[in-house]
Design an enzyme around this catalytic site. Sequence first.
Site, PDB file in Angstrom:
ATOM      1  CG  ASN A   9      -1.679   1.259   1.313  1.00 22.14           C
ATOM      2  OD1 ASN A   9      -1.743   1.915   0.354  1.00 22.14           O
ATOM      3  ND2 ASN A   9      -2.325   1.358   2.430  1.00 22.14           N
ATOM      4  CD1 TRP A  10       3.405   0.961  -2.939  1.00 22.40           C
ATOM      5  CD2 TRP A  10       3.487   2.210  -4.814  1.00 22.40           C
ATOM      6  NE1 TRP A  10       4.358   0.296  -3.897  1.00 22.40           N
ATOM      7  CE2 TRP A  10       4.120   1.151  -5.002  1.00 22.40           C
ATOM      8  CE3 TRP A  10       3.499   3.194  -5.798  1.00 22.40           C
ATOM      9  CZ2 TRP A  10       4.703   0.917  -6.441  1.00 22.40           C
ATOM     10  CZ3 TRP A  10       4.180   2.931  -7.109  1.00 22.40           C
ATOM     11  CH2 TRP A  10       4.975   1.752  -7.251  1.00 22.40           C
ATOM     12  N   GLY A 172       2.502   2.555  10.788  1.00 23.19           N
ATOM     13  CA  GLY A 172       3.246   3.651  10.449  1.00 23.19           C
ATOM     14  C   GLY A 172       4.120   3.767  11.774  1.00 23.19           C
ATOM     15  N   GLY A 233       3.018  -1.164   4.300  1.00 26.07           N
ATOM     16  CA  GLY A 233       3.115   0.173   3.976  1.00 26.07           C
ATOM     17  C   GLY A 233       4.419   0.704   3.581  1.00 26.07           C
ATOM     18  N   GLY A 234       5.024   1.502   4.704  1.00 27.87           N
ATOM     19  CA  GLY A 234       6.348   1.921   4.582  1.00 27.87           C
ATOM     20  C   GLY A 234       7.280   1.182   3.712  1.00 27.87           C
TER      21      GLY A 234
HETATM   22  P1  PGA Z   1       3.166   0.087   7.480  1.00 24.74           P
HETATM   23  O1  PGA Z   1       1.650   0.430   7.091  1.00 24.74           O
HETATM   24  O2  PGA Z   1       3.595  -1.087   7.053  1.00 24.74           O
HETATM   25  O3  PGA Z   1       3.849   1.366   7.197  1.00 24.74           O
HETATM   26  O4  PGA Z   1       2.803   0.442   9.177  1.00 24.74           O
HETATM   27  C1  PGA Z   1       0.610  -0.618   6.802  1.00 24.74           C
HETATM   28  C2  PGA Z   1      -0.807   0.055   6.289  1.00 24.74           C
HETATM   29  O5  PGA Z   1      -1.034   1.071   6.281  1.00 24.74           O
HETATM   30  O6  PGA Z   1      -1.304  -0.631   5.564  1.00 24.74           O
END
Ligand code: PGA
Length: 249
Positions: A9-10, A172, A233-234
Amino acid sequence: MRDKIVAGNWKMNNDQSQTEALLKKLKHLDKPKEVRVMVAPAFTQLYQSTELLQGSGISVVAQNMNAADSGAYTGEISSGMLKGIGINAVILGHSERRSLFHETDEILAEKVKAALAAGMEVIFCFGEELEERKSQAHFEVVAQQLKTALFDLPASAWKQIILAYEPVWAIGTGETASPEQAQEMHAHIRKLVSENYDATLADALSILYGGSVKPNNAKEIFTGKDVDGGLIGGASLNAEDFMAIVNAF
Ligand code: PGA
């Protein structure tokens, strides 16, 4: 056997040239055949991404959509618009959509129905906040989210559903659920689905974990027998890190 899936998920990252650079790397990296790999770029990069990834086996997913087919919804995107450029899956219910854009489970229930009616696959995100976990309400919170958003769907719709359990306190933040916490919640989720439908349906359902999954913790998290992959995410913004996670199974 249910699908193993790693989806990136960018969020609101990567302009056109950054998208091209990242996807060119992803396209050529080795990945296990049995793992479905997905990326979710911003709306403006979706078409370009499907073109760039042709023949790669990596699919392109939208991060959101509106429940309506068309009309006076300034700034919104419909399922038909996504389908029209070859996008067949959408993330719905991400915690940032819920907290920053006030999407409730009732709103999400409508979006899910619209996506399913359009023949799209849905990655449905949900999960508890920190205070809810601290007060031991997490199992109940998750049960309520699923009940409101998904449990009135017919059994046949679940072929198009992927669940993504994402504890809000782990998104995040660099903090991640322990492999035991993830497995415990995933088993709870599968049990809820089994009770509302049946064991065969629940057993075929992929349940992803999301929240600070990184190359150094993915393997342990994915060992949970009810953990079928991750929503990243990240770490999905870096080709090597993302592919290390894909290869962590
Ligand atoms: P993250 O985000 O890996 O940066 O914690 C995960 C997400 O929001 O799907």
